[in-house]
Design an enzyme around this catalytic site. Sequence first.
Site, PDB file in Angstrom:
ATOM      1  N   ASP A   1     -22.956 -45.397   3.070  1.00 32.23           N
ATOM      2  CA  ASP A   1     -22.249 -46.202   2.071  1.00 32.23           C
ATOM      3  C   ASP A   1     -23.186 -47.231   1.422  1.00 32.23           C
ATOM      4  O   ASP A   1     -24.154 -47.676   2.050  1.00 32.23           O
ATOM      5  CB  ASP A   1     -21.052 -46.902   2.745  1.00 32.23           C
ATOM      6  CG  ASP A   1     -20.024 -47.384   1.742  1.00 32.23           C
ATOM      7  OD1 ASP A   1     -20.064 -46.961   0.567  1.00 32.23           O
ATOM      8  OD2 ASP A   1     -19.160 -48.192   2.146  1.00 32.23           O
TER       9      ASP A   1
ATOM     10  N   HIS B   1     -27.098 -42.878  -5.793  1.00 35.39           N
ATOM     11  CA  HIS B   1     -26.845 -41.613  -5.089  1.00 35.39           C
ATOM     12  C   HIS B   1     -28.122 -40.778  -5.001  1.00 35.39           C
ATOM     13  O   HIS B   1     -28.386 -40.123  -4.002  1.00 35.39           O
ATOM     14  CB  HIS B   1     -25.747 -40.812  -5.803  1.00 35.39           C
ATOM     15  CG  HIS B   1     -24.425 -41.522  -5.835  1.00 35.39           C
ATOM     16  ND1 HIS B   1     -23.883 -42.129  -4.728  1.00 35.39           N
ATOM     17  CD2 HIS B   1     -23.529 -41.726  -6.838  1.00 35.39           C
ATOM     18  CE1 HIS B   1     -22.708 -42.672  -5.048  1.00 35.39           C
ATOM     19  NE2 HIS B   1     -22.486 -42.442  -6.324  1.00 35.39           N
TER      20      HIS B   1
ATOM     21  N   LEU C   1     -31.223 -28.602  15.076  1.00 35.43           N
ATOM     22  CA  LEU C   1     -30.228 -29.591  14.632  1.00 35.43           C
ATOM     23  C   LEU C   1     -29.127 -28.934  13.795  1.00 35.43           C
ATOM     24  O   LEU C   1     -29.431 -28.135  12.896  1.00 35.43           O
ATOM     25  CB  LEU C   1     -30.932 -30.662  13.782  1.00 35.43           C
ATOM     26  CG  LEU C   1     -30.017 -31.680  13.101  1.00 35.43           C
ATOM     27  CD1 LEU C   1     -29.479 -32.693  14.111  1.00 35.43           C
ATOM     28  CD2 LEU C   1     -30.749 -32.420  11.976  1.00 35.43           C
TER      29      LEU C   1
HETATM   30  C1  IPE Z   1     -16.696 -43.443   2.306  1.00 25.96           C
HETATM   31  O1  IPE Z   1     -17.209 -44.385   1.431  1.00 25.96           O
HETATM   32  C2  IPE Z   1     -16.986 -42.060   1.799  1.00 25.96           C
HETATM   33  C3  IPE Z   1     -18.387 -41.643   1.816  1.00 25.96           C
HETATM   34  C4  IPE Z   1     -19.386 -42.343   2.249  1.00 25.96           C
HETATM   35  C5  IPE Z   1     -18.621 -40.323   1.308  1.00 25.96           C
HETATM   36  P1  IPE Z   1     -16.316 -45.040   0.289  1.00 25.96           P
HETATM   37  O2  IPE Z   1     -17.211 -45.946  -0.459  1.00 25.96           O
HETATM   38  O3  IPE Z   1     -15.621 -43.980  -0.485  1.00 25.96           O
HETATM   39  O4  IPE Z   1     -15.230 -45.844   1.121  1.00 25.96           O
HETATM   40  P2  IPE Z   1     -14.327 -47.085   0.709  1.00 25.96           P
HETATM   41  O5  IPE Z   1     -13.667 -46.743  -0.577  1.00 25.96           O
HETATM   42  O6  IPE Z   1     -15.227 -48.260   0.564  1.00 25.96           O
HETATM   43  O7  IPE Z   1     -13.383 -47.255   1.859  1.00 25.96           O
HETATM   44  C1  IPE Z   2     -21.610 -44.016  -0.769  1.00 28.78           C
HETATM   45  O1  IPE Z   2     -21.945 -45.002  -1.658  1.00 28.78           O
HETATM   46  C2  IPE Z   2     -21.690 -42.643  -1.360  1.00 28.78           C
HETATM   47  C3  IPE Z   2     -20.389 -42.006  -1.598  1.00 28.78           C
HETATM   48  C4  IPE Z   2     -19.207 -42.497  -1.349  1.00 28.78           C
HETATM   49  C5  IPE Z   2     -20.438 -40.680  -2.162  1.00 28.78           C
HETATM   50  P1  IPE Z   2     -20.888 -45.607  -2.666  1.00 28.78           P
HETATM   51  O2  IPE Z   2     -20.924 -44.800  -3.912  1.00 28.78           O
HETATM   52  O3  IPE Z   2     -19.560 -45.725  -2.036  1.00 28.78           O
HETATM   53  O4  IPE Z   2     -21.501 -47.032  -2.954  1.00 28.78           O
HETATM   54  P2  IPE Z   2     -20.708 -48.399  -3.013  1.00 28.78           P
HETATM   55  O5  IPE Z   2     -19.951 -48.515  -1.729  1.00 28.78           O
HETATM   56  O6  IPE Z   2     -19.812 -48.320  -4.189  1.00 28.78           O
HETATM   57  O7  IPE Z   2     -21.769 -49.436  -3.131  1.00 28.78           O
HETATM   58 MG    MG Z   3     -18.666 -47.143  -0.933  1.00 26.44          MG
END
Ligand code: IPE
Ligand code: IPE
Ligand code: MG
Length: 255
Positions: free
Chosen positions: A35, A52, A146
């Site tokens: 995240d 990303h 793995l």
């Molecule tokens: C969880 O992260 C999903 C992934 C890392 C793929 P999100 O960014 O979507 O989660 P919330 O919305 O902060 O709970």
């Molecule tokens: C995690 O990073 C990746 C996915 C959920 C695919 P985010 O895109 O949620 O990044 P933040 O949390 O908005 O910073």
């Molecule tokens: Mg996020």
Amino acid sequence: MPIKFPFTKSKKQPQSQPLGLDYNHLPQHVAIIMDGNGRWAKNRGMPRIAGHKEGMSVVKRIVRYASDAGVKVLTLYAFSTENWKRPKNEVDFLMKLPVDFLNTYLPELIERNVQVRTIGDFGVLPSHTQKAVQEAMEKTKHNDGLILNFALNYGSRFEMVHAVKQIASKVKDGELETSDIDEELFSSELYTSELIEPDLLIRTSGEQRLSNFLLWQLAYAEFWFTEVYWPDFNESHFEKALYDFQNRKRRYGGV
Ligand code: IPE
Ligand code: IPE
Ligand code: MG
């Protein structure tokens, strides 16, 4: 497909061992909620998708580390059932990422004896995403190193409701008795049925929630959180998580 035991040490263990990791007591299954990509990019005045993209190179590094260290299963939360709410350009980019990742990295995964798998509602992903992932799964299905398990369009509640429906129809058809339903049977209807349960969950970016990830499977996992955004996560953070895991006392309700 059963997971191969016993534990076999990899020839190539990570170079630096400043924390004194005990490679015989690693978590066998590490699950990661990657995240913070969007915030990482925003802090740099870049579009979210730049985060990303950067996050993808971190995936490569952590896969290398996990495979060298001898972790059995690495489950990476790549796209949740709730992530469809994001702007179309971001969703499109996220659906393209596995294609780019596998295009550049599949040869190394094969060379490393990594087995690619997925959990999630795979059939509704765009066809180019399905094609790339299916090809990777096919080409690596006999590998016994793995297990690299991508959670793609994964949602734990969806997974559990799906499992309940499967069980209910088996009961209806007379294949099962209600009394046959137990934890083991329920687990066998989940996407993770062939995998050992995660023993360590890592979430980056400072958020401390599960966001619909492996709610059943994480019942007794150790949780490890860091403020670091996923694109800044590196081998040292991962090693620290493994080290902290080794210093936890797991009681499973006992004393
Ligand atoms: C969880 O992260 C999903 C992934 C890392 C793929 P999100 O960014 O979507 O989660 P919330 O919305 O902060 O709970
Ligand atoms: C995690 O990073 C990746 C996915 C959920 C695919 P985010 O895109 O949620 O990044 P933040 O949390 O908005 O910073
Ligand atoms: Mg996020």
